[in-house]
Design a protein around this motif. Structure first.
Motif, PDB file in Angstrom:
ATOM      1  N   PHE A   1       0.833  -1.198   0.000  1.00 20.25           N
ATOM      2  CA  PHE A   1       0.000   0.000   0.000  1.00 20.25           C
ATOM      3  C   PHE A   1       0.873   1.255   0.000  1.00 20.25           C
ATOM      4  O   PHE A   1       0.512   2.277  -0.602  1.00 20.25           O
ATOM      5  CB  PHE A   1      -0.914   0.010   1.223  1.00 20.25           C
ATOM      6  CG  PHE A   1      -1.783   1.228   1.317  1.00 20.25           C
ATOM      7  CD1 PHE A   1      -3.002   1.282   0.654  1.00 20.25           C
ATOM      8  CD2 PHE A   1      -1.387   2.342   2.051  1.00 20.25           C
ATOM      9  CE1 PHE A   1      -3.808   2.417   0.724  1.00 20.25           C
ATOM     10  CE2 PHE A   1      -2.176   3.471   2.131  1.00 20.25           C
ATOM     11  CZ  PHE A   1      -3.393   3.514   1.464  1.00 20.25           C
ATOM     12  N   GLY A   2       2.029   1.180   0.636  1.00 19.49           N
ATOM     13  CA  GLY A   2       2.924   2.330   0.700  1.00 19.49           C
ATOM     14  C   GLY A   2       3.444   2.797  -0.640  1.00 19.49           C
ATOM     15  O   GLY A   2       3.953   3.915  -0.758  1.00 19.49           O
ATOM     16  N   ARG A   3       3.319   1.963  -1.681  1.00 21.53           N
ATOM     17  CA  ARG A   3       3.740   2.392  -3.028  1.00 21.53           C
ATOM     18  C   ARG A   3       2.785   3.419  -3.617  1.00 21.53           C
ATOM     19  O   ARG A   3       3.146   4.154  -4.524  1.00 21.53           O
ATOM     20  CB  ARG A   3       3.778   1.197  -4.004  1.00 21.53           C
ATOM     21  CG  ARG A   3       4.631   0.008  -3.616  1.00 21.53           C
ATOM     22  CD  ARG A   3       6.049   0.385  -3.276  1.00 21.53           C
ATOM     23  NE  ARG A   3       6.231   0.518  -1.850  1.00 21.53           N
ATOM     24  CZ  ARG A   3       7.134   1.301  -1.270  1.00 21.53           C
ATOM     25  NH1 ARG A   3       7.921   2.058  -1.997  1.00 21.53           N
ATOM     26  NH2 ARG A   3       7.238   1.353   0.037  1.00 21.53           N
ATOM     27  N   LEU A   4       1.545   3.476  -3.094  1.00 23.53           N
ATOM     28  CA  LEU A   4       0.472   4.199  -3.787  1.00 23.53           C
ATOM     29  C   LEU A   4       0.518   5.703  -3.578  1.00 23.53           C
ATOM     30  O   LEU A   4       0.479   6.471  -4.547  1.00 23.53           O
ATOM     31  CB  LEU A   4      -0.884   3.641  -3.318  1.00 23.53           C
ATOM     32  CG  LEU A   4      -2.120   4.196  -4.021  1.00 23.53           C
ATOM     33  CD1 LEU A   4      -2.102   3.841  -5.497  1.00 23.53           C
ATOM     34  CD2 LEU A   4      -3.386   3.630  -3.360  1.00 23.53           C
ATOM     35  N   ILE A   5       0.577   6.150  -2.355  1.00 22.24           N
ATOM     36  CA  ILE A   5       0.511   7.583  -2.043  1.00 22.24           C
ATOM     37  C   ILE A   5       1.891   8.043  -1.589  1.00 22.24           C
ATOM     38  O   ILE A   5       2.346   7.700  -0.494  1.00 22.24           O
ATOM     39  CB  ILE A   5      -0.543   7.878  -0.955  1.00 22.24           C
ATOM     40  CG1 ILE A   5      -1.906   7.299  -1.361  1.00 22.24           C
ATOM     41  CG2 ILE A   5      -0.631   9.371  -0.699  1.00 22.24           C
ATOM     42  CD1 ILE A   5      -2.485   7.892  -2.633  1.00 22.24           C
ATOM     43  N   ARG A   6       2.567   8.804  -2.439  1.00 23.65           N
ATOM     44  CA  ARG A   6       3.923   9.258  -2.132  1.00 23.65           C
ATOM     45  C   ARG A   6       4.012  10.766  -1.958  1.00 23.65           C
ATOM     46  O   ARG A   6       5.016  11.286  -1.488  1.00 23.65           O
ATOM     47  CB  ARG A   6       4.884   8.836  -3.259  1.00 23.65           C
ATOM     48  CG  ARG A   6       4.799   7.377  -3.657  1.00 23.65           C
ATOM     49  CD  ARG A   6       5.187   6.444  -2.538  1.00 23.65           C
ATOM     50  NE  ARG A   6       6.583   6.555  -2.164  1.00 23.65           N
ATOM     51  CZ  ARG A   6       7.131   5.899  -1.161  1.00 23.65           C
ATOM     52  NH1 ARG A   6       6.394   5.106  -0.405  1.00 23.65           N
ATOM     53  NH2 ARG A   6       8.408   6.053  -0.875  1.00 23.65           N
ATOM     54  N   ARG A   7       2.938  11.481  -2.388  1.00 17.42           N
ATOM     55  CA  ARG A   7       2.917  12.942  -2.255  1.00 17.42           C
ATOM     56  C   ARG A   7       1.540  13.386  -1.795  1.00 17.42           C
ATOM     57  O   ARG A   7       0.570  12.627  -1.870  1.00 17.42           O
ATOM     58  CB  ARG A   7       3.238  13.613  -3.605  1.00 17.42           C
ATOM     59  CG  ARG A   7       4.614  13.327  -4.133  1.00 17.42           C
ATOM     60  CD  ARG A   7       4.999  14.239  -5.273  1.00 17.42           C
ATOM     61  NE  ARG A   7       4.022  14.330  -6.331  1.00 17.42           N
ATOM     62  CZ  ARG A   7       4.334  14.546  -7.616  1.00 17.42           C
ATOM     63  NH1 ARG A   7       5.611  14.669  -7.973  1.00 17.42           N
ATOM     64  NH2 ARG A   7       3.402  14.651  -8.521  1.00 17.42           N
ATOM     65  N   ALA A   8       1.468  14.624  -1.361  1.00 16.44           N
ATOM     66  CA  ALA A   8       0.209  15.137  -0.809  1.00 16.44           C
ATOM     67  C   ALA A   8      -0.888  15.248  -1.849  1.00 16.44           C
ATOM     68  O   ALA A   8      -2.069  15.324  -1.487  1.00 16.44           O
ATOM     69  CB  ALA A   8       0.453  16.495  -0.156  1.00 16.44           C
ATOM     70  N   ASP A   9      -0.537  15.274  -3.140  1.00 16.52           N
ATOM     71  CA  ASP A   9      -1.565  15.398  -4.177  1.00 16.52           C
ATOM     72  C   ASP A   9      -1.745  14.114  -4.979  1.00 16.52           C
ATOM     73  O   ASP A   9      -2.356  14.125  -6.046  1.00 16.52           O
ATOM     74  CB  ASP A   9      -1.257  16.571  -5.115  1.00 16.52           C
ATOM     75  CG  ASP A   9       0.162  16.539  -5.634  1.00 16.52           C
ATOM     76  OD1 ASP A   9       0.895  15.586  -5.309  1.00 16.52           O
ATOM     77  OD2 ASP A   9       0.553  17.479  -6.366  1.00 16.52           O
TER      78      ASP A   9
END
Length: 901
Positions: free
Chosen positions: A838-846
């Motif tokens: 799951f950590g691959r998915l959201i790497r930035r605030a946008d």
């Protein structure tokens, strides 16, 4: 402008095109193969084109080879878009335009060869050698290169020499105060950066790992779980760099993936903006097997390689003259270059056998490995990896410069790394390497490889006992498996005590196989329990042979130490360094043989509760390639704590998924903290991302387990709905290949590229580079992608897992499961894997995206792996497709908003 008589060929999953002076035409695959056979054609990545045409041996004028010749050590994404941008040409808008662009690229590169460019030095000399090696480009490139008026400095004459320096003093005792840490952090993040409370708390807390140690064998240890987006890299570099500056010592930052090593290298520019200062104060270290060996390369250039391997050697030599650090694996050598040659010869250019002669090598003063070791001794920050840290601590030669402060990023992998490092395997592949190391080339073997007698001939002539020990070691090594051992064992004709042991192992494994022929392409294993008489008898003979080998190795090591102590007249600085290296190498081999002896002695005797022992036959796609006896620590963090943690003064272990939904007791146990006198300090910082608004977890309930067509259809529909940008994760290579075969052409017709680990003839790092570069592409693979992918932005907006990643039911896992809570142990491992994926998915605030789990049987208890507040829904595939389409639109709008801003 250059004119070319050669056509260009491009093949994708959606078709094949040929471009020549008369225009572009679409061909069938058969016609394309005939065209390539009739005349040389210009290609981009010949192995990939050959695979898509169903003709793996396809060859031609590969543009990537030409680019590597002209621009060694320059990064390029090896795609039509990547090479077009590199040559300042328009990026083709469709597959049908690519073949013409390839011809235009070839012309542009050849025009450049006729002029002047920054890597021109050495090109003319290399081109002459490439012509003799029959490089397809040589007749075209050679005439365009002007012969230099004076002899070129090339490779061995161009490389700088390193200098010896006095040993670095021990670090001073200093205290890193909180205000100074925050000031340094502010400088690193920049004056206009947003102040992040979580990052500030992280930095000041982990600074306690750099406080003076109060008790022997009791490091100041901090364990910090910092969610994605906290900014933990700069958070720990602030106190680490401050301590290194004040104390005059080095901090080793250890990672598990090459991607994070590269990221840390980039972040170094914030610490030291000046490139020269940065190179001196931040050094990347890897194992010896990662660096080009100049002696092996020289041997290859002087006739040790033939055919295509000889061409690769010349291109690697071009690179070696311009590389920053000589790192062939994950450094500035293009990862795709060895793949163009089917890896034919690339591994022989590194030191993978531990045969380095150190100061006895004519290139010792220019050696990349030695240069990196000396540079790290004076550096502030050393970027390493978990395996190298453990190897250095357990058997390293650099005892006087051993680090005392460590930062273990990606700390959730320490258990895995320690398990591999401190394990033992008495197998055919391992034992034949020891035989080759001792005896050197046998029969018609050629090359620079030398046995012990040749490497230590001067010692043998000076020290009679040492010479006798060398002879006894060579005689004893004849009991180890020799070339062709696997064939003899399979035919029932083993030779020597170790081959007989391996034959007995194989017989018992097959006798106890309970798979019933299911998964016949995969390896088999069984517990080392209740051995049969044949195995016990073979083990007794093997134990005698191993003892006969161990004794002269130990004696020889002592005799070499005596030579160093005697310091005869011929023992100058270079000879001393060579013998010191031989002592270290002998120690490593003697430890290995000693561990084999202990393992064999266990057969027929009582079990050791600290270890797990088993027998295995390794197979790949139905072909047996190794047989062996294996031993692993039940808890590998015990030797890790003894070798690394206890001698250290300060240790930080951090990760975004250190606990992975569990408690600190579990996290402590996975890194060896219970083996220390004083417990670690714990810290937790939640990710600042709005997971409730940015992501969804979708558990698809209507895909039947084991239904490969349904699984492939699900992947295809989800990728199409997302418009690409999907990362697909599999637990089995066979299913991955099956899904790829069913959907690659289908996606190509939608204009979507599908990249696949274990299918495409491209290394994993390059696959990730291509995936990152093209938002319409998708990438499927196995565990290596679960942690090795950092793709922020629109290029990754969907993660799909084929099912719950349950642990493989192996002998080793069964033992650890029994010792660590049964079902709860399995759950902890699964939660960690889900959290990492799951950590691959959201790497930035946008960033926006969906995490899709194709499993109708995912227990609710596992869902704590996901960040608190993340919406989790059980849906049908139709619903998942619609949600993914909506999130993909949100990701696109977010990208457009960033570009507008």
């Amino acid at each position: 402008m250059t004119t070319l008589p050669f056509p260009a060929l491009h093949a994708s999953h959606s078709g094949v095109w040929l471009a020549d002076a008369d225009g572009v035409r679409e061909l069938s695959r058969g016609a394309a193969i005939r065209a390539a056979a009739d005349t040389p054609v210009i290609l981009l990545n010949a192995p990939l084109v050959g695979q898509r045409l169903g003709h793996p041996e396809l060859s031609g004028l590969d543009l990537l080879e030409l680019y590597a010749f002209l621009f060694p050590a320059r990064f390029i994404v090896p795609t039509p878009a990547g090479i077009a941008r590199a040559c300042a040409l328009p990026v083709p808008a469709s597959d049908g335009e690519i073949a013409a662009m390839l011809r235009a690229t070839a012309i542009a590169l050849l025009d450049l060869a006729g002029g002047d460019w920054s890597e021109r030095e050495g090109a003319w000399t290399a081109a002459q050698s490439l012509a003799r090696a029959r490089w397809p480009w040589a007749p075209v490139v050679g005439p365009r290169l002007t012969k230099p008026a004076t002899a070129e400095r090339w490779l061995f004459s161009k490389l700088p020499e390193w200098d010896e320096a006095a040993p670095r003093p021990a670090p001073r005792t200093v205290q890193v105060d909180e205000d100074a840490v925050l000031t340094r952090l502010h400088a690193l993040t920049g004056a206009g950066a947003e102040i992040r409370a979580g990052q500030r708390s992280f930095a000041t807390t982990v600074a306690q790992a750099f406080a003076p140690r109060a008790m022997r064998d009791t490091p100041n240890m901090v364990m910090a779980e910092a969610g994605t987006g906290i900014g933990k890299t700069l958070g720990y570099l602030a106190p680490a760099s401050l301590w290194a500056e004040r104390a005059g010592g080095a901090v080793w930052v250890s990672t598990f993936t090459k991607a994070l090593q590269r990221q840390l290298g980039h972040e170094g520019a914030r610490l030291f903006p000046d490139a020269a200062e940065r190179k001196a104060r931040i050094v990347t270290r890897k194992g010896r097997e990662n660096y080009v060996c100049l002696l092996n390369l020289e041997d290859a250039l002087q006739g040790g390689f033939a055919g295509r391997a000889a061409i690769l050697a010349q291109l690697v030599a071009r690179w070696a003259a311009y590389t920053a650090d000589g790192d062939m694996i994950g450094g500035d050598l293009p990862g795709w270059l060895p793949q163009l040659f089917r890896r034919n010869g690339s591994t022989a250019l590194t030191d993978r056998r531990g045969e380095c002669v150190y100061a006895g090598c004519p290139h010792y003063r220019k050696c990349f490995i030695e240069r990196a070791a000396r540079a790290s001794a004076d550096a502030d920050i050393v970027i390493a990896n978990h395996a190298l840290v453990m190897v250095n601590a357990a058997r390293g030669r650099e005892a006087t410069t051993r680090p005392t402060r460590y930062v273990f990023d990606e700390g959730h992998h320490l258990f895995e790394a320690a398990d591999s490092m401190f394990g033992v395997a008495l197998s055919g592949a391992e034992t034949i390497e020891v035989r080759r190391w001792i005896m050197g080339p046998e029969g018609s073997g050629r090359g620079r490889r030398r046995g012990l007698a040749a490497r230590l001939s001067d010692v043998a002539s000076y020290d009679e006992q040492g010479g006798i020990a060398i002879g006894e070691a060579v005689d004893a090594a004849r009991a180890l498996p020799a070339d062709g051992w696997i064939g003899r064992v399979l035919e029932g004709q083993p030779f020597g005590p170790i081959e007989h042991l391996l034959a007995a192992v194989r017989g018992l494994v097959f006798a106890r196989d309970e798979s019933g022929g299911v998964d016949a392409g995969y390896g088999l294993e069984t517990e080392l329990a209740e051995p049969d008489p044949a195995l016990i008898e073979a083990a007794a003979a093997a134990a005698v042979a191993l003892d006969a080998l161990l004794r002269p190795l130990v004696v020889l090591g002592r005799r070499l130490e005596a030579v160093l102590s005697d310091a005869p007249d011929w023992l100058d600085g270079q000879a001393r360094a060579r013998i010191e290296g031989a002592v270290a190498s002998l120690g490593w081999r003697a430890d290995m043989v000693g561990a084999w002896s202990a393992l064999v002695a266990r057969i027929g005797g009582p079990a050791d509760p600290d270890f797990v022992d088993w027998l295995a036959v390794e197979r790949y796609e139905g072909r047996e390639f190794d047989i062996g006896i294996h031993r692993r620590w039940l808890d590998p963090t015990r030797p890790f704590a003894d070798a690394v943690l206890k001698p250290a003064h300060g240790v930080l272990i951090t990760s975004a998924t250190l606990r992975a939904g569990g408690d600190w007791d579990v996290a402590d146990a996975r890194v060896g903290a219970p083996h220390l006198i004083r417990p670690p300090l714990h810290f937790e910082a939640q990710s600042p991302f709005d997971y409730a608004g940015q992501a969804q977890v979708l558990i698809v309930t209507d895909i039947k387990r084991g239904d490969l067509p349904a699984l492939a259809n699900a992947y295809a529909r989800l990728i199409v709905a997302s418009g690409g940008g999907a990362l697909g994760l599999f637990t089995a290579i066979r299913r991955l290949r099956g899904v790829h075969a069913r959907i690659a052409d289908r996606l190509a017709r939608e204009g979507l590229t599908l990249l696949a680990q274990h299918v495409d003839p491209i290394d994993t790092g390059t696959l990730v580079d291509i995936f990152r570069d093209d938002p319409a592409s998708s990438l499927i693979g196995t565990d290596a992608l679960r942690d090795g992918v950092d793709v922020p932005g629109r290029s990754l907006r969907l993660v799909v897992m084929e099912g719950v990643p349950w642990p493989k039911p192996s002998v080793l896992h069964a033992a650890r499961r029994l010792a660590n809570g049964g079902k709860d142990y399995d759950d902890r491992l699964v939660r960690a894997r889900l959290a990492q994926a799951f950590g691959r998915l959201i790497r930035r605030a946008d960033d926006h995206g969906a995490f899709v789990l194709l499993s109708s049987a995912c227990p609710t208890r596992l869902l704590t792996a996901f960040p608190a507040g993340t919406p989790i829904r059980r849906v049908t595939l139709d619903e998942a497709v619609e949600i993914s389409r909506g999130l993909a639109i949100a990701a696109t709008l977010g990208q457009e908003s960033r570009e507008t801003a």
